[in-house]
Design a protein around this motif. Structure first.
Motif, PDB file in Angstrom:
ATOM      1  N   PRO B 191     -10.845  15.404  -6.337  1.00  0.00           N
ATOM      2  CA  PRO B 191      -9.518  14.771  -6.753  1.00  0.00           C
ATOM      3  C   PRO B 191      -9.409  15.043  -8.159  1.00  0.00           C
ATOM      4  CG  PRO B 191     -11.198  13.152  -5.772  1.00  0.00           C
ATOM      5  CD  PRO B 191     -11.617  14.478  -5.575  1.00  0.00           C
ATOM      6  N   ARG B 192      -8.257  15.505  -8.583  1.00  0.00           N
ATOM      7  CA  ARG B 192      -7.990  15.710 -10.177  1.00  0.00           C
ATOM      8  C   ARG B 192      -6.718  14.882 -10.520  1.00  0.00           C
ATOM      9  NH1 ARG B 192      -7.867  22.105  -9.732  1.00  0.00           N
ATOM     10  NH2 ARG B 192      -6.200  21.531  -8.746  1.00  0.00           N
ATOM     11  N   LEU B 193      -6.887  14.240 -11.878  1.00  0.00           N
ATOM     12  CA  LEU B 193      -5.861  13.662 -12.294  1.00  0.00           C
ATOM     13  C   LEU B 193      -4.963  12.798 -11.588  1.00  0.00           C
ATOM     14  CD1 LEU B 193      -4.061  16.833 -14.030  1.00  0.00           C
ATOM     15  CD2 LEU B 193      -5.424  15.123 -15.254  1.00  0.00           C
ATOM     16  N   ILE B 194      -5.710  11.803 -10.741  1.00  0.00           N
ATOM     17  CA  ILE B 194      -4.861  10.891  -9.856  1.00  0.00           C
ATOM     18  C   ILE B 194      -5.093   9.609 -10.107  1.00  0.00           C
ATOM     19  CG2 ILE B 194      -5.397  12.461  -7.770  1.00  0.00           C
ATOM     20  CD1 ILE B 194      -7.457  10.062  -6.876  1.00  0.00           C
ATOM     21  N   PHE B 195      -6.009   9.324 -11.275  1.00  0.00           N
ATOM     22  CA  PHE B 195      -6.109   7.851 -11.860  1.00  0.00           C
ATOM     23  C   PHE B 195      -6.065   6.887 -10.745  1.00  0.00           C
ATOM     24  CE2 PHE B 195      -4.158  10.788 -14.978  1.00  0.00           C
ATOM     25  CZ  PHE B 195      -5.003  10.587 -16.064  1.00  0.00           C
ATOM     26  N   GLY B 196      -7.002   7.044  -9.845  1.00  0.00           N
ATOM     27  CA  GLY B 196      -7.021   6.003  -8.863  1.00  0.00           C
ATOM     28  C   GLY B 196      -6.078   5.915  -7.522  1.00  0.00           C
ATOM     29  N   HIS B 197      -5.183   6.643  -7.523  1.00  0.00           N
ATOM     30  CA  HIS B 197      -4.170   6.487  -6.698  1.00  0.00           C
ATOM     31  C   HIS B 197      -4.309   7.511  -5.824  1.00  0.00           C
ATOM     32  CE1 HIS B 197      -1.447   3.810  -8.955  1.00  0.00           C
ATOM     33  NE2 HIS B 197      -1.642   4.499 -10.350  1.00  0.00           N
ATOM     34  N   PHE B 198      -4.675   6.997  -4.687  1.00  0.00           N
ATOM     35  CA  PHE B 198      -4.902   7.749  -3.344  1.00  0.00           C
ATOM     36  C   PHE B 198      -3.519   8.528  -2.824  1.00  0.00           C
ATOM     37  CE2 PHE B 198      -8.200   4.544  -2.496  1.00  0.00           C
ATOM     38  CZ  PHE B 198      -9.128   5.301  -2.481  1.00  0.00           C
ATOM     39  N   GLU B 199      -2.464   7.842  -3.387  1.00  0.00           N
ATOM     40  CA  GLU B 199      -1.183   8.560  -2.886  1.00  0.00           C
ATOM     41  C   GLU B 199      -1.109   9.918  -3.772  1.00  0.00           C
ATOM     42  OE1 GLU B 199      -1.376   5.617  -4.076  1.00  0.00           O
ATOM     43  OE2 GLU B 199      -0.148   4.319  -3.348  1.00  0.00           O
TER      44      GLU B 199
END
Lengths: 314, 497
Positions: B191-199
């Motif tokens: 995962p990249r650049l998602i800042f903790g959002h699974f969405e």
């Protein structure tokens, strides 16, 4: 005495079946889909929902909860109340991969759910062009050594792990080319850009038309469209990947609720419409392992994936 | 090769009453939104996409193609009547359309625009239908390396041609690519650049980005600058000789070379990703004036001027589908939107499309031909009606459109998170436009981003990380050389200015 017990047993049986038949959702049943609109999971989910509405008379609301190959949706399911009103449909592979690789960051584990059913398993296989100079996977491994490397297309992490494990332990010399879907991997094989590639169903029409041949079946059992092709395991590579579509609910459903849901889903999955869709668009056959079977697929799947990753890191 | 059975089945799929109704609905929607200055077919398509996934694939795509085709006809109406193009493509049409209307012949001008539009459109559809199946076979031979080079080439053209400056174009494209890297990476699923959002595991949703950037930002911008001063009054003269109201066969026939030239220019430019219909219209206009025996008539209301621009901008639509259907690469924003409509239906555009979805593709071709006929009929009946639409109250139109945007995005995913994403991109769109960065380049780069990254990673594996191995891929080498040539050319030109 024995007669009394029989009567008691029978009446208990009746009471329990009555109770089972009586459970109906209190309001609409929410069927969450772990992927966006369009695509096979969405189509399957919507079809199952409409079968349940037709057969059981329940109202089913379909909701798309895309994100992380189903992780976002199952995160929500694991926190939902266990009243049978909310269930989810997803694919096991991305869930298993995330549990193994990032399990500590997820709000759930394999035990957080009551498993209800599987719908089908994708016929994953490794295919090559019909005129390629190798006829099974063992020959491809040998070919890759002789030719100082062979390009192999894949579209999911466990496939990559399998091939890396074969590189590490069976002296394969594969270079992995990543594709977005099995269909694109097939496109790469047909166009002659890779020596062989993984495909989860898109290859079957080309196998039937004589453009492609199957080098190895990548799931545990052989496939009906090519019954003579051996699995990877049979060819001496002890790895199998089984992409299952499955349904689950929050853990701790009351027994009658769970039984009612399992029965309703089983009937829906056995329906002609679902079978038709699975056969025609997914090139597979419906296969429902039932509540226990689904559960063991998921729980054992975590261990299998962990073994696979260890093997890949050699 | 597709067998004739599939071809006939596909075409017979297209000619059903349901599809005819969806094509008709698309054309009417397209002509209306095209006629309203400020909103256009692209915005309408973006808004409509989330609603199309309940339709069957053919009806959905036919509806969207209908909007696109109708929009090109509709856009010419305000350009002719009030000198304000309804869509950017129609800007060149105003050059001769408006003067002709000022001479008291607005209906003649609008009819000429309609006939030219449909002529150009049909021409490019015929080209599309004849060349794309054979081209798809060639396209299958294009491996990841060639696709990668082709995308670099497309980016260089897009960055050079759209917008005011090359550096800003490249910056907008790079930002689009950056936004496309959000989510799981294609190779190792990190995962990249998602800042903790699974969405965000699957990246920013295409529909939310498209609607935010193309529709919401434009609506908000327009709502902010709504002026109370009314548009000029449109007067359709009632009593005038018949030949001033209509376009006779002889007048039409006298424009045949102009129409053919426009069709060729539009088709060729449409097949190249990124050039777009606005450029095609201006180039065709310039070429026609250059070739004309009476160049001083241009700008004074000659029918040739209208024929040149409208045939060229409409013929881009069909040709745009050539790279889309054969390579899966969109040539314009509306083609990019069509890709997301295909994907919502679970269909991946690319060289195997003809093999696997042959029936659908030939159905689509049938629907396109049907759309052209419908476009002509609706145009003839509707022209007078749309003159009223040109003066529709902006405030109510934009509020309704905004509501549709929110509902559509929410429906497509079922989460408010995505609505939030849409508004973030609307904001980004406003900021980018304010500073002169093209949102069109951003969107195309964003749509191509994931594919671009994937083919880059594939290319690196295939070439073994060795650029010298490109020698084995002459087509790719050629395309990359062109790409750098284009950048150098525009860079030098920019500095001169």
């Amino acid at each position: 005495m024995r007669r009394l017990l029989t009567v008691l047993g029978l009446s208990l049986f009746f009471v329990s079946t009555l109770a089972r038949a009586e459970w109906t959702p209190d309001g609409p049943l929410h069927l969450q889909i772990g992927f966006g609109a369009g695509g096979s999971t969405d189509t399957l989910g919507r079809l199952i929902a409409s079968e349940i509405e037709e057969q059981m008379g329940w109202e089913v609301i379909v909701e798309n909860k895309p994100g992380g190959g189903g992780v976002a949706m199952f995160s929500g399911i694991s926190q939902a109340p266990a009243d049978g009103q909310t269930i989810g449909i997803g694919v096991n592979i991305p869930i298993l991969m995330n549990l193994v690789l990032r399990g500590d960051k997820l709000p759930f584990n394999a035990d957080s759910f009551d498993y209800l059913a599987t719908v089908t398993v994708a016929p994953l296989a490794i295919v090559a062009k019909a005129d390629a100079p190798y006829n099974d996977f063992r020959e491809l491994v040998a070919w890759s050594k002789e030719n100082d490397g062979a390009l192999l297309g894949f579209d999911a992490k466990p496939q990559e792990m399998t091939i890396r494990a074969i590189n590490a332990n069976n002296e394969g010399q594969f270079k992995l080319v990543s594709y977005k879907s099995g269909a694109e991997s097939v496109q790469g094989v047909l166009g002659g850009h890779v020596a062989a590639g993984y495909s989860g169903g898109a290859h079957i029409q080309y196998v039937n038309s004589g453009d492609l041949k199957v080098l190895a079946v990548a799931t545990a059992d052989r496939h009906g469209y090519s019954p003579d092709t051996m699995t990877l395991r049979e060819q001496g590579f002890d790895y199998a990947v089984e992409p299952y579509f499955f349904l689950a609910a929050p853990r701790g459903l009351p027994d009658d609720t769970r039984d009612a849901l399992v029965a309703a889903l089983d009937a829906a999955i056995a329906s002609d419409r679902v079978a038709e869709m699975v056969v025609n668009t997914m090139h597979a056959e419906p296969r429902n392992l039932g509540a226990e079977g689904t559960r063991s697929k998921l729980v054992e799947g975590v261990a299998d994936i962990r073994t696979l990753i260890d093997a890949a890191e050699g | 090769m597709t067998d004739p059975g599939t071809l006939l089945l596909g075409i017979s799929d297209a000619f059903t009453l349901t599809n005819l109704l969806f094509v008709l609905a698309g054309i009417v929607t397209g002509q209306v939104v095209g006629a309203i200055p400020g909103i256009g077919p692209v915005m309408a398509m973006a808004i409509a996409i989330p609603f199309t996934f309940v339709l069957n694939p053919l009806a959905a795509i036919a509806f969207l193609v209908g909007i696109n085709k109708g929009g090109l006809v509709g856009g010419a109406i305000p350009a002719i009547l009030i000198n304000v193009p309804g869509t950017p493509d129609a800007a060149a049409t105003a050059l001769d359309g408006y003067p002709l209307a000022r001479q008291g012949k607005p209906q003649k001008a609008m009819k000429m625009a309609l006939y030219s539009s449909v002529t150009g459109d049909t021409f490019s559809d015929v080209v599309l239908i004849t060349v794309s199946a054979p081209l798809a076979i060639v396209a299958l031979k294009m491996g990841p390396v060639e696709i990668f080079a082709l995308m670099v080439f497309a980016f260089s053209i897009i960055a050079g041609l759209i917008g005011s400056s090359l550096p800003k174009g490249i910056a907008a494209g790079a930002l689009g690519l950056l936004c496309a890297t959000v989510g799981l990476d294609p190779e190792h699923s990190t995962p990249r650049l998602i800042f903790g959002h699974f969405e965000l595991y699957d990246g920013f949703p295409l529909v939310a980005v498209a609607i935010g950037m193309l529709a919401v930002s434009e609506i908000l911008r327009r709502l902010a600058v709504i002026s109370r001063q009314g548009l000029p009054v449109i007067h359709l003269p009632e009593e005038q000789p018949r030949e001033d109201r209509r376009v006779g066969w002889r007048e039409y026939w006298s424009c045949r070379y102009t129409l053919l030239r426009g069709g060729c220019i539009g088709t060729v430019l449409g097949a190249i990703p990124g050039v777009g219909s606005t450029a095609a219209a201006f180039i065709s206009y310039a070429a026609t004036r250059h070739a004309s025996r009476e160049p001083d008539q241009f700008g004074k209301g000659t029918l040739h001027g209208i024929a040149a621009t409208e045939s060229a901008n409409s013929s881009v639509v069909g040709a745009n589908l050539i790279p889309l259907l054969t390579l899966g690469i969109p040539g314009s924003v509306s083609a990019a939107l069509l890709i997301s409509a295909f994907m919502i239906q679970g269909i991946q555009p690319g060289p195997l499309l003809f093999e696997e979805q042959g029936r659908l593709i030939y159905g689509l071709f049938g629907a396109m031909i049907m759309a052209n006929i419908t476009n002509l009929a609706v145009g003839l009946i509707g022209l007078r009606l749309w003159t009223r639409v040109v003066r529709a109250p902006e405030a109510s139109i934009f509020s309704a459109a905004l509501l549709l945007c929110i509902v559509g995005v929410y429906l497509s995913t079922g989460t408010l998170f995505v609505v939030l994403v849409m508004f973030c991109f609307a904001l980004l769109g406003i900021v980018m436009q304010a500073f002169g960065y093209s949102t069109v380049i951003f969107i195309i780069a964003f749509f191509l981003g994931q594919r671009f990254e994937l083919s880059l990673s594939q290319t690196l594996v295939i070439l073994d990380g060795n650029p010298a191995a490109l020698v084995n891929h002459p087509v790719a080498l050629l395309l990359l050389t062109f790409a750098f040539g284009v950048i150098a050319w525009y860079g030098v030109q920019g500095r001169r200015e």
